[in-house]
Write a protein that holds these residues in place. Structure first.
Motif, PDB file in Angstrom:
ATOM      1  N   VAL A   1       0.819  -1.209   0.000  1.00 23.09           N
ATOM      2  CA  VAL A   1       0.000   0.000   0.000  1.00 23.09           C
ATOM      3  C   VAL A   1       0.860   1.270   0.000  1.00 23.09           C
ATOM      4  N   LEU A   2       2.037   1.193   0.576  1.00 26.91           N
ATOM      5  CA  LEU A   2       2.933   2.351   0.592  1.00 26.91           C
ATOM      6  C   LEU A   2       3.895   2.382  -0.585  1.00 26.91           C
ATOM      7  N   PHE A   3       4.468   1.240  -0.909  1.00 24.59           N
ATOM      8  CA  PHE A   3       5.546   1.232  -1.884  1.00 24.59           C
ATOM      9  C   PHE A   3       5.145   0.808  -3.288  1.00 24.59           C
ATOM     10  N   PHE A   4       4.085   0.012  -3.421  1.00 23.57           N
ATOM     11  CA  PHE A   4       3.683  -0.417  -4.746  1.00 23.57           C
ATOM     12  C   PHE A   4       3.398   0.755  -5.688  1.00 23.57           C
ATOM     13  N   PRO A   5       2.728   1.823  -5.239  1.00 24.23           N
ATOM     14  CA  PRO A   5       2.521   2.946  -6.166  1.00 24.23           C
ATOM     15  C   PRO A   5       3.821   3.530  -6.725  1.00 24.23           C
ATOM     16  N   LEU A   6       4.882   3.514  -5.928  1.00 26.02           N
ATOM     17  CA  LEU A   6       6.192   3.979  -6.422  1.00 26.02           C
ATOM     18  C   LEU A   6       6.766   3.007  -7.453  1.00 26.02           C
ATOM     19  N   VAL A   7       6.646   1.722  -7.168  1.00 22.57           N
ATOM     20  CA  VAL A   7       7.117   0.691  -8.092  1.00 22.57           C
ATOM     21  C   VAL A   7       6.359   0.799  -9.413  1.00 22.57           C
ATOM     22  N   LEU A   8       5.050   0.952  -9.332  1.00 22.00           N
ATOM     23  CA  LEU A   8       4.230   1.078 -10.535  1.00 22.00           C
ATOM     24  C   LEU A   8       4.629   2.307 -11.346  1.00 22.00           C
ATOM     25  N   ALA A   9       4.824   3.429 -10.686  1.00 15.69           N
ATOM     26  CA  ALA A   9       5.260   4.642 -11.393  1.00 15.69           C
ATOM     27  C   ALA A   9       6.590   4.398 -12.104  1.00 15.69           C
ATOM     28  N   GLY A  10       7.497   3.669 -11.469  1.00 21.91           N
ATOM     29  CA  GLY A  10       8.785   3.343 -12.104  1.00 21.91           C
ATOM     30  C   GLY A  10       8.618   2.466 -13.330  1.00 21.91           C
TER      31      GLY A  10
END
Length: 168
Positions: A38-47
């Motif tokens: 919930v915290l880090f997946f959005p960053l991974v997806l953006a990458g």
């Protein structure tokens, strides 16, 4: 969400596009870490989108996962437009559950009352606000986006989910 996502992809194919559909299972390192996701997946997806940015005309992202992509777009990066897909807006749902709990109609543990706003709803609302457009499945959600999140009417669409005319 899967059925709705595949329905959107089918419509895009009919219009001549070549959609790419990703689900959490497509990111195996994150699929087994729901609390951290919930915290880090959005960053991974953006990458991941950044790496393949030339492959997309537009990006449709489920609202809780779109914040960081939307922010990167807003600070000047040449990335495809973002459409936030909302089915039961996260912050609206959380507010309703807390309200129902105060009436004795639901249970919302104290930890959820703290963690959901701290980790999830700000990302969800932020993604919706940063999106070029938001698509929601109910008139209640549309009203929430217009009134509570103050999105302009021209940036919100209502898509009725269900059986297509060809299926009945």
């Amino acid at each position: 969400m899967g059925k709705w996502t595949h329905s959107i992809a089918d419509c895009l194919r009919q219009l001549g596009h070549e959609p790419t559909v990703w689900f959490l299972e497509d990111f195996p390192r994150w699929a087994n870490r729901p609390r951290w996701a919930v915290l880090f997946f959005p960053l991974v997806l953006a990458g991941h989108i950044w790496k393949r940015r030339g492959d997309f005309d537009a990006v449709v992202i489920h609202e809780p996962s779109g914040f960081w992509y939307g922010l990167i777009r807003r600070i000047g990066s040449k990335l495809p437009p973002m459409i936030a897909m909302c089915h039961n807006v996260e912050s609206k749902h959380h507010r309703e559950m807390v309200e129902y709990a105060s009436l004795g109609l639901a249970r919302v543990p104290w930890a959820s009352r703290l963690k959901v706003p701290l980790f999830r709803t700000w990302q969800s609302d932020g993604a919706i606000r940063l999106a070029d457009h938001a698509v929601c499945l109910s008139s209640i959600d549309k009203d929430y986006l217009l009134r509570r999140l103050r999105l302009p009417l021209q940036r919100v669409s209502l898509m009725i989910n269900g059986v297509s005319p060809e299926q009945y």
